[in-house]
Motif scaffolding. Sequence first.
Motif, PDB file in Angstrom:
ATOM      1  N   LEU A 130      -6.393  39.770   8.102  1.00 47.61           N
ATOM      2  CA  LEU A 130      -6.655  39.165   7.029  1.00 47.61           C
ATOM      3  C   LEU A 130      -6.904  39.850   5.818  1.00 47.61           C
ATOM      4  CD1 LEU A 130      -7.779  36.246   5.713  1.00 47.61           C
ATOM      5  CD2 LEU A 130      -9.842  36.888   6.333  1.00 47.61           C
ATOM      6  N   ILE A 131      -6.250  39.760   4.774  1.00 49.46           N
ATOM      7  CA  ILE A 131      -6.206  40.793   3.451  1.00 49.46           C
ATOM      8  C   ILE A 131      -7.084  40.356   2.414  1.00 49.46           C
ATOM      9  CG2 ILE A 131      -4.754  41.646   1.625  1.00 49.46           C
ATOM     10  CD1 ILE A 131      -2.234  41.606   3.689  1.00 49.46           C
ATOM     11  N   PHE A 132      -7.075  38.831   2.441  1.00 50.87           N
ATOM     12  CA  PHE A 132      -7.916  38.326   1.178  1.00 50.87           C
ATOM     13  C   PHE A 132      -8.264  36.949   1.411  1.00 50.87           C
ATOM     14  CE2 PHE A 132      -8.716  36.157  -2.868  1.00 50.87           C
ATOM     15  CZ  PHE A 132      -9.597  37.070  -3.420  1.00 50.87           C
ATOM     16  N   ALA A 147       1.665  56.222   5.879  1.00 52.33           N
ATOM     17  CA  ALA A 147       3.036  55.842   5.728  1.00 52.33           C
ATOM     18  C   ALA A 147       3.463  56.473   4.501  1.00 52.33           C
ATOM     19  CB  ALA A 147       3.365  54.398   5.485  1.00 52.33           C
ATOM     20  N   ALA A 148       2.804  56.917   3.327  1.00 52.24           N
ATOM     21  CA  ALA A 148       3.069  57.538   2.200  1.00 52.24           C
ATOM     22  C   ALA A 148       3.206  58.883   2.418  1.00 52.24           C
ATOM     23  CB  ALA A 148       2.240  57.029   1.019  1.00 52.24           C
ATOM     24  N   LEU A 149       2.493  59.640   3.371  1.00 56.56           N
ATOM     25  CA  LEU A 149       2.741  60.974   3.566  1.00 56.56           C
ATOM     26  C   LEU A 149       4.171  61.114   4.205  1.00 56.56           C
ATOM     27  CD1 LEU A 149      -0.894  61.810   4.717  1.00 56.56           C
ATOM     28  CD2 LEU A 149       0.299  62.597   2.614  1.00 56.56           C
ATOM     29  N   LYS A 150       4.513  60.272   5.259  1.00 56.11           N
ATOM     30  CA  LYS A 150       5.615  60.284   6.014  1.00 56.11           C
ATOM     31  C   LYS A 150       7.077  60.273   5.176  1.00 56.11           C
ATOM     32  CE  LYS A 150       3.846  58.859  10.299  1.00 56.11           C
ATOM     33  NZ  LYS A 150       3.733  57.734  11.438  1.00 56.11           N
ATOM     34  N   SER A 151       6.970  59.536   4.088  1.00 54.87           N
ATOM     35  CA  SER A 151       8.060  59.147   3.047  1.00 54.87           C
ATOM     36  C   SER A 151       7.670  59.543   1.628  1.00 54.87           C
ATOM     37  CB  SER A 151       8.731  57.639   3.270  1.00 54.87           C
ATOM     38  OG  SER A 151       8.951  57.403   4.392  1.00 54.87           O
ATOM     39  N   ARG A 152       7.804  60.702   1.508  1.00 50.59           N
ATOM     40  CA  ARG A 152       7.499  61.371   0.075  1.00 50.59           C
ATOM     41  C   ARG A 152       8.308  60.915  -1.082  1.00 50.59           C
ATOM     42  NH1 ARG A 152       3.417  65.190   0.550  1.00 50.59           N
ATOM     43  NH2 ARG A 152       3.049  65.826   2.388  1.00 50.59           N
ATOM     44  N   ASN A 153       7.557  60.601  -2.049  1.00 53.53           N
ATOM     45  CA  ASN A 153       8.321  60.488  -3.445  1.00 53.53           C
ATOM     46  C   ASN A 153       8.725  59.058  -3.607  1.00 53.53           C
ATOM     47  OD1 ASN A 153       8.166  62.960  -4.772  1.00 53.53           O
ATOM     48  ND2 ASN A 153      10.244  63.450  -4.187  1.00 53.53           N
ATOM     49  N   ARG A 154       8.310  58.207  -2.439  1.00 55.71           N
ATOM     50  CA  ARG A 154       8.425  56.718  -2.149  1.00 55.71           C
ATOM     51  C   ARG A 154       6.999  56.199  -2.844  1.00 55.71           C
ATOM     52  NH1 ARG A 154      10.865  53.993   2.715  1.00 55.71           N
ATOM     53  NH2 ARG A 154      10.341  52.370   1.478  1.00 55.71           N
ATOM     54  N   VAL A 155       6.850  54.876  -3.377  1.00 56.07           N
ATOM     55  CA  VAL A 155       5.707  54.288  -3.619  1.00 56.07           C
ATOM     56  C   VAL A 155       5.387  53.103  -2.506  1.00 56.07           C
ATOM     57  CG1 VAL A 155       4.729  52.797  -5.089  1.00 56.07           C
ATOM     58  CG2 VAL A 155       6.101  54.238  -6.184  1.00 56.07           C
ATOM     59  N   PHE A 156       4.245  53.344  -1.949  1.00 57.96           N
ATOM     60  CA  PHE A 156       3.648  52.496  -0.910  1.00 57.96           C
ATOM     61  C   PHE A 156       2.489  51.662  -1.372  1.00 57.96           C
ATOM     62  CE2 PHE A 156       6.178  55.315   1.161  1.00 57.96           C
ATOM     63  CZ  PHE A 156       6.645  54.801   2.483  1.00 57.96           C
ATOM     64  N   VAL A 157       2.599  50.249  -0.907  1.00 59.68           N
ATOM     65  CA  VAL A 157       1.414  49.305  -1.351  1.00 59.68           C
ATOM     66  C   VAL A 157       0.267  49.283  -0.364  1.00 59.68           C
ATOM     67  CG1 VAL A 157       0.808  46.965  -2.264  1.00 59.68           C
ATOM     68  CG2 VAL A 157       3.182  48.128  -2.896  1.00 59.68           C
ATOM     69  N   GLY A 158      -0.951  49.405  -0.680  1.00 52.97           N
ATOM     70  CA  GLY A 158      -2.036  49.110   0.219  1.00 52.97           C
ATOM     71  C   GLY A 158      -3.022  47.969  -0.723  1.00 52.97           C
ATOM     72  N   TYR A 159      -4.223  48.030  -0.169  1.00 52.30           N
ATOM     73  CA  TYR A 159      -5.048  46.885  -0.747  1.00 52.30           C
ATOM     74  C   TYR A 159      -6.549  47.024  -0.349  1.00 52.30           C
ATOM     75  CZ  TYR A 159      -5.612  44.947   3.998  1.00 52.30           C
ATOM     76  OH  TYR A 159      -5.786  44.703   5.267  1.00 52.30           O
ATOM     77  N   TYR A 160      -7.458  46.630  -0.912  1.00 58.76           N
ATOM     78  CA  TYR A 160      -8.852  46.495  -0.722  1.00 58.76           C
ATOM     79  C   TYR A 160      -9.656  45.229  -1.223  1.00 58.76           C
ATOM     80  CZ  TYR A 160      -9.272  51.434   0.604  1.00 58.76           C
ATOM     81  OH  TYR A 160      -9.258  52.553   1.198  1.00 58.76           O
ATOM     82  N   ASP A 161     -10.252  44.678  -0.412  1.00 65.00           N
ATOM     83  CA  ASP A 161     -10.915  43.254  -0.730  1.00 65.00           C
ATOM     84  C   ASP A 161     -12.454  43.643  -0.945  1.00 65.00           C
ATOM     85  OD1 ASP A 161     -11.712  40.588  -0.774  1.00 65.00           O
ATOM     86  OD2 ASP A 161     -11.170  40.059   1.107  1.00 65.00           O
ATOM     87  N   THR A 162     -12.875  43.521  -2.184  1.00 64.98           N
ATOM     88  CA  THR A 162     -14.019  43.960  -2.268  1.00 64.98           C
ATOM     89  C   THR A 162     -15.073  42.569  -1.742  1.00 64.98           C
ATOM     90  OG1 THR A 162     -14.176  42.869  -4.505  1.00 64.98           O
ATOM     91  CG2 THR A 162     -13.859  45.169  -4.253  1.00 64.98           C
ATOM     92  N   LYS A 163     -15.959  42.996  -0.963  1.00 62.61           N
ATOM     93  CA  LYS A 163     -16.671  41.883  -0.117  1.00 62.61           C
ATOM     94  C   LYS A 163     -18.218  41.934  -1.196  1.00 62.61           C
ATOM     95  CE  LYS A 163     -14.090  41.302   3.073  1.00 62.61           C
ATOM     96  NZ  LYS A 163     -13.251  40.097   3.085  1.00 62.61           N
ATOM     97  N   LYS A 164     -18.365  42.708  -1.783  1.00 66.71           N
ATOM     98  CA  LYS A 164     -19.706  42.768  -2.764  1.00 66.71           C
ATOM     99  C   LYS A 164     -19.451  43.397  -3.982  1.00 66.71           C
ATOM    100  CE  LYS A 164     -21.577  46.891  -0.454  1.00 66.71           C
ATOM    101  NZ  LYS A 164     -22.657  47.435   0.476  1.00 66.71           N
ATOM    102  N   THR A 165     -20.476  43.185  -5.033  1.00 66.41           N
ATOM    103  CA  THR A 165     -20.379  43.950  -6.245  1.00 66.41           C
ATOM    104  C   THR A 165     -20.510  45.408  -5.858  1.00 66.41           C
ATOM    105  OG1 THR A 165     -21.511  41.995  -7.171  1.00 66.41           O
ATOM    106  CG2 THR A 165     -21.583  44.048  -8.684  1.00 66.41           C
ATOM    107  N   ASN A 166     -19.754  46.219  -6.732  1.00 64.83           N
ATOM    108  CA  ASN A 166     -19.798  47.667  -6.881  1.00 64.83           C
ATOM    109  C   ASN A 166     -19.443  48.057  -5.423  1.00 64.83           C
ATOM    110  OD1 ASN A 166     -20.831  47.636  -9.363  1.00 64.83           O
ATOM    111  ND2 ASN A 166     -22.886  47.788  -8.755  1.00 64.83           N
ATOM    112  N   ASP A 167     -18.509  47.570  -4.836  1.00 58.48           N
ATOM    113  CA  ASP A 167     -18.054  47.845  -3.479  1.00 58.48           C
ATOM    114  C   ASP A 167     -16.989  49.059  -3.606  1.00 58.48           C
ATOM    115  OD1 ASP A 167     -17.405  47.631  -0.869  1.00 58.48           O
ATOM    116  OD2 ASP A 167     -16.144  46.040  -0.820  1.00 58.48           O
ATOM    117  N   LEU A 168     -16.151  49.043  -4.344  1.00 54.19           N
ATOM    118  CA  LEU A 168     -14.829  50.052  -4.404  1.00 54.19           C
ATOM    119  C   LEU A 168     -15.322  51.120  -5.618  1.00 54.19           C
ATOM    120  CD1 LEU A 168     -12.231  51.002  -3.262  1.00 54.19           C
ATOM    121  CD2 LEU A 168     -11.204  49.663  -4.905  1.00 54.19           C
ATOM    122  N   TYR A 169     -15.800  50.662  -6.580  1.00 55.21           N
ATOM    123  CA  TYR A 169     -15.983  51.333  -7.723  1.00 55.21           C
ATOM    124  C   TYR A 169     -17.389  50.733  -8.526  1.00 55.21           C
ATOM    125  CZ  TYR A 169     -13.429  47.929 -10.698  1.00 55.21           C
ATOM    126  OH  TYR A 169     -13.080  46.888 -11.134  1.00 55.21           O
TER     127      TYR A 169
END
Length: 752
Positions: free
Chosen positions: A243-245, A154-176
């Motif tokens: 289900l987001i979180f 969605a952000a690629l289609k509407s440039r220069n606009r801020v879009f919100v997404g998410y990640y729900d970490t299921k375990k330790t060191n999941d995203l970083y």
Amino acid sequence: MFHKDKRMKLPLKTMYYLSFVFFIVIPILLVLIVVLIALNQQFKSQAIENIKRAQEAVIADLVSDEDIMSLRLSHMVYTNNNEILRYAAETDTNDYSVKNASEDRLSKVINLVLEPEKDIISVSFYMKDGKETYVLNEITRSQYEIKQTKWYRAALKSRNRVFVGYYDTKKTNDLYTGSKKDSLILVFALAPDVTTDRSQKIEMVLYYQSTRAAERIKNYNRDYLSGKNKLGITQITGDDKELIFSTLKEGNFPARKYTRIKSPVKFNNAVWYVESYIKTSELTSEYWNTAIWVLGAAVLILLLAGYYSRYFLRSIVRPIEEISGGLRQVEEGNLEIHISSKGQSEIRNMIHQFNAMVRRLKVLVDEYEAKIKSAEKTQEDYFAAVIKGEITPEELNKRSKEFFMEHYAILGIHVEHYNTKEREDDCALKLIKRFEGNPRFASRCILYKESASFFLAFYRITEEDYSMKIVNMAEELKRIGNHEFGVHIYICIGQKKFGFGEFDAQVKEIREKMCLRHLKGADSIIDLNQEGSKMNKLLFLAKDYEKLAAALYTADEKNLNEEKEKMFQSFNNAALEEVKMQAFAVILALGNRFSKDYSNFTDVFGQEYDYIEKIERIEDIKSIKLWLTNYFAWIMDYTASKLNIAKTDAILKAKRYISDHYEEADLSLTKIADYVGLNEKYFSNRFTKECGETFSSYLMELRIQKAKELLKTTSFKVYEIAEMVGYYNVEHFNRMFKKLNGISPAQYRKSV
């Protein structure tokens, strides 16, 4: 109820109890049933309302994160003519030495921009050729996985606009590396176009931020499962029921056993829902305890009322009515009342005691009035009188020789953020009462409450080594205010004085230097015995920046740019320490401007900072300029959006409109007058009177300011810049530029 003849034949006792049952007991039982039904609904509604309030706290965290981080991402992209995007684009190279140098420069600038935010996990730049650059932490998810998300597309289609997404970490060191299990990570994405990323290398800029909403939900769920609250199981879902979180591995909540409470969270690009599932029976679990007590109390009252009713009627009620009437007369000031003795023995004794009490009260009142007429004023009365100007310090010294017999210091106490439903004056009195529980304060201080937010104290100095002891007392007063009353307390400690001669000057100095709290952060102590010359210099310098502070407070971009340019020019030939003093003075002037309108300076960032410590850590003048530029931009956005000045003042509203539309060539006096709803001639005269210059002059200077920025920071041609600032005729633009600056645009570009 009965036929009249039969009713008349019944014994009085029987008739009384029959009347009591039909006219008192039965109606009370009917009312009791209705009340219990209403209580049931009330408890259920209250339980749902408590859940909704808990959801609102989660929503407030999410919305606050979106507002702040969207604004920060936009600032980062657009600040200083897209400087950060240029640095990011330079990292897209195969030359590792150039890449490492660019990444170091990018990291340093971003760390400056991100202050004071501490919840950002990573700033990521995804290049169109597949490369990626991370600041802070490296994201472990693959580019392919990230680019398949809905918010990324969605952000690629509407440039220069801020879009919100998410990640729900299921375990330790999941995203970083270092990420915790069950954390909700918000992602803010912006795809720059050619106007913001002229290199056309960057496909996407991402902010990864941990949100406090996840921790709040975990606490809710943990306490619910352990029986400490009645908020149910809370989770977050998307508008497509995704289900987001959630903190539970399985979430099966059948409708026949559970009640669902749902509240929406609206973002720019999506709608999420905070859902709570609670067992339906738990919504009214507290009701039954209350209902049993209510029923028991009602039954007991009815039994007692029936048992004692006859006795009360004959021997208690009537005599007590006379006593009650006598009390009302005493309340109205009649102390000549006397009641005749009647009723049971205890009641007769009560009447005798009442008559004796009235006689004694009359004697006490007469004695008190006589004492008041002859009593002298207390030390507190004298201190309040001299502060209010009712008497002079010299007159006070004549009336009370002991007042100035010892050395003393004046303390100023400023109180902020009363978090209570009570009136501030009532809360202030309780706070003062608690201060008096401190032994040193009670034995050495005389206090005057000027308002709920400002007190003055006269501290008697009875020892040589008083400095540390008075500071320790101030620390204890701060602790009392913070921990017991939830308020912030700032204390200004005056210098050691003797006699009445310097009293007024000391009070005046305390009032003037109380404003230094804006620089020192929460619960600070300002000791005038230390760094007195530096404080005086800051107060003097702050006056030079009153116009800049006024421009920031009213979101006046044109005057802000003028004053900021003057300030930065003064930095050029100044030493680093002098520049830091100037930065302190700017913040002090801004804090004073907020206080002038009783606005809370801390609301800008949501918390208080020690600006002296923060600015002292900056190592060069260029970084101070960058910090101040971002600081001013943040405050401009706050004052324009939060204080709503543009909605109440026509001239400020006009200035904001000009700042937002100066690039339109057809922007005219007529158009602005129509926008603010005023007659054109009246608006023109009022604008000139209030601004000190004509509308056309204000607009021209603002456009030329913008043109100078573009000439300094971009490589656009002169005719392109002319169009960007509202001049379609480049010759006319050149004439206006030269008229204002004495040189042509081309010459100006060469000179800088």
